[in-house]
Design a protein around this motif. Structure first.
Motif, mmCIF file in Angstrom:
data_model
loop_
_atom_site.group_PDB
_atom_site.id
_atom_site.type_symbol
_atom_site.label_atom_id
_atom_site.label_comp_id
_atom_site.label_asym_id
_atom_site.label_seq_id
_atom_site.Cartn_x
_atom_site.Cartn_y
_atom_site.Cartn_z
ATOM 1 N N ARG A 164 1.169 -1.365 0.149
ATOM 2 C CA ARG A 164 -0.434 0.023 -0.084
ATOM 3 C C ARG A 164 0.507 1.016 0.212
ATOM 4 N NH1 ARG A 164 -1.638 3.600 4.087
ATOM 5 N NH2 ARG A 164 -4.040 4.241 3.492
ATOM 6 N N ALA A 165 1.793 1.121 0.828
ATOM 7 C CA ALA A 165 2.705 2.458 1.068
ATOM 8 C C ALA A 165 3.374 2.521 -0.887
ATOM 9 C CB ALA A 165 3.466 1.982 2.147
ATOM 10 N N GLY A 166 3.750 1.621 -0.936
ATOM 11 C CA GLY A 166 4.292 1.872 -2.848
ATOM 12 C C GLY A 166 3.778 2.197 -3.643
ATOM 13 N N GLN A 167 2.135 1.916 -3.884
ATOM 14 C CA GLN A 167 1.441 2.050 -4.496
ATOM 15 C C GLN A 167 0.894 3.486 -3.764
ATOM 16 O OE1 GLN A 167 0.112 0.924 -7.241
ATOM 17 N NE2 GLN A 167 -1.614 1.630 -7.644
ATOM 18 N N LEU A 168 0.806 4.002 -3.182
ATOM 19 C CA LEU A 168 0.641 5.739 -2.991
ATOM 20 C C LEU A 168 1.450 6.482 -2.750
ATOM 21 C CD1 LEU A 168 -1.313 4.657 1.098
ATOM 22 C CD2 LEU A 168 -2.168 5.217 -1.653
ATOM 23 N N ALA A 169 2.844 5.018 -2.696
ATOM 24 C CA ALA A 169 4.049 6.986 -3.737
ATOM 25 C C ALA A 169 4.169 6.717 -4.242
ATOM 26 C CB ALA A 169 5.294 6.045 -2.726
ATOM 27 N N THR A 170 3.339 6.589 -5.703
ATOM 28 C CA THR A 170 3.107 6.520 -7.005
ATOM 29 C C THR A 170 1.888 7.189 -7.734
ATOM 30 O OG1 THR A 170 2.132 4.296 -7.507
ATOM 31 C CG2 THR A 170 4.572 4.626 -7.468
ATOM 32 N N GLY A 171 1.355 7.731 -6.464
ATOM 33 C CA GLY A 171 0.188 8.238 -6.473
ATOM 34 C C GLY A 171 -1.136 7.314 -6.812
ATOM 35 N N GLY A 172 -0.829 6.311 -6.831
ATOM 36 C CA GLY A 172 -1.830 5.369 -7.216
ATOM 37 C C GLY A 172 -2.920 5.131 -6.412
ATOM 38 N N GLY A 173 -3.281 4.107 -5.945
ATOM 39 C CA GLY A 173 -4.536 4.058 -4.725
ATOM 40 C C GLY A 173 -4.387 2.917 -4.674
ATOM 41 N N PHE A 174 -4.836 2.457 -3.181
ATOM 42 C CA PHE A 174 -4.741 0.755 -2.423
ATOM 43 C C PHE A 174 -5.939 0.643 -1.760
ATOM 44 C CE2 PHE A 174 -3.418 -3.048 -0.029
ATOM 45 C CZ PHE A 174 -2.649 -4.121 -0.689
ATOM 46 N N GLU A 175 -6.716 -0.414 -2.493
ATOM 47 C CA GLU A 175 -8.289 -0.962 -1.456
ATOM 48 C C GLU A 175 -8.119 -2.882 -0.983
ATOM 49 O OE1 GLU A 175 -9.654 1.774 -1.206
ATOM 50 O OE2 GLU A 175 -9.202 2.835 -2.618
ATOM 51 N N VAL A 176 -8.910 -2.427 -0.601
ATOM 52 C CA VAL A 176 -8.771 -4.077 0.432
ATOM 53 C C VAL A 176 -10.582 -4.372 0.190
ATOM 54 C CG1 VAL A 176 -8.714 -5.286 2.339
ATOM 55 C CG2 VAL A 176 -6.644 -3.746 1.447
ATOM 56 N N LEU A 177 -10.579 -5.535 -0.468
ATOM 57 C CA LEU A 177 -12.294 -6.116 0.016
ATOM 58 C C LEU A 177 -11.826 -6.943 0.648
ATOM 59 C CD1 LEU A 177 -13.211 -6.526 -4.097
ATOM 60 C CD2 LEU A 177 -13.028 -4.365 -2.899
ATOM 61 N N CYS A 178 -13.289 -7.092 2.137
ATOM 62 C CA CYS A 178 -12.664 -7.560 3.505
ATOM 63 C C CYS A 178 -14.082 -7.711 3.719
ATOM 64 C CB CYS A 178 -11.620 -7.865 3.877
ATOM 65 S SG CYS A 178 -11.541 -9.229 5.569
ATOM 66 N N VAL A 179 -15.038 -8.969 3.754
ATOM 67 C CA VAL A 179 -16.143 -8.539 4.618
ATOM 68 C C VAL A 179 -16.641 -9.269 5.580
ATOM 69 C CG1 VAL A 179 -17.224 -8.207 2.736
ATOM 70 C CG2 VAL A 179 -17.135 -10.766 2.941
ATOM 71 N N ARG A 180 -15.225 -10.578 5.882
ATOM 72 C CA ARG A 180 -15.715 -12.148 7.130
ATOM 73 C C ARG A 180 -15.077 -10.514 8.725
ATOM 74 N NH1 ARG A 180 -14.686 -16.900 5.406
ATOM 75 N NH2 ARG A 180 -14.697 -17.264 3.089
ATOM 76 N N PRO A 181 -16.599 -10.920 9.419
ATOM 77 C CA PRO A 181 -15.663 -10.915 10.659
ATOM 78 C C PRO A 181 -14.502 -10.139 11.444
ATOM 79 C CG PRO A 181 -18.201 -11.171 11.159
ATOM 80 C CD PRO A 181 -17.776 -11.596 9.494
ATOM 81 N N TRP A 182 -14.023 -12.216 11.263
ATOM 82 C CA TRP A 182 -12.857 -12.762 11.982
ATOM 83 C C TRP A 182 -11.843 -11.771 11.686
ATOM 84 C CZ3 TRP A 182 -9.066 -14.710 9.238
ATOM 85 C CH2 TRP A 182 -9.332 -15.128 7.629
ATOM 86 N N ALA A 183 -11.602 -11.543 10.155
ATOM 87 C CA ALA A 183 -11.043 -10.485 9.320
ATOM 88 C C ALA A 183 -10.922 -8.741 9.868
ATOM 89 C CB ALA A 183 -10.678 -10.692 8.041
#
Length: 127
Positions: free
Chosen positions: A70-89
């Motif tokens: 994520r840090a690397g992607q943001l440093a290049t001006g990009g975005g970083f997203e996470v898909l996650c729905v499990r309560p334990w996660a």
């Protein structure tokens, strides 16, 4: 060290580069996960999306790999997203102090809805 008991698949969906992870993703999976993330980021898509919805287990080593990517992607001006729905996660992310950093959503449709609201995911550029 044991072998990774899961899979990773890269695909492009519009402006998103998506890494879908499945199965148990633990410290044994970190080298392959990092390699997949590097391949994904090399596609040059403006937004990298890591899909954890089919993951049955992950540990903090994997969260660390995601955080570094994520840090690397943001440093290049990009975005970083996470898909996650499990309560334990989500609970593990919260306990690691990363729930507000990753701000996971349930689907690509949710990301598209957020993009439509303000052109880019609110908060995705925060380091």
């Amino acid at each position: 060290m044991t072998q990774w008991q899961g899979e990773g698949r890269i695909r492009a969906v519009g402006r998103w580069g998506v890494l879908e992870l499945t199965g148990e993703v633990d410290i044994a999976a970190v080298p392959e996960t990092e390699a997949l993330l590097m391949r994904l980021m090399a596609l040059g898509k403006p937004v990298v999306v890591v899909d954890l919805r089919a993951v049955t287990f992950f540990d903090c080593a994997v969260l660390g790999a995601l955080y570094r990517a994520r840090a690397g992607q943001l440093a290049t001006g990009g975005g970083f997203e996470v898909l996650c729905v499990r309560p334990w996660a989500l609970k593990i992310m919260r306990m690691a102090g990363l729930l507000e950093v990753f701000r996971p959503v349930a689907s690509l449709t949710d990301l598209a809805d957020l993009d439509a609201l303000d052109g880019i995911r609110h908060g995705s550029s925060k380091a």
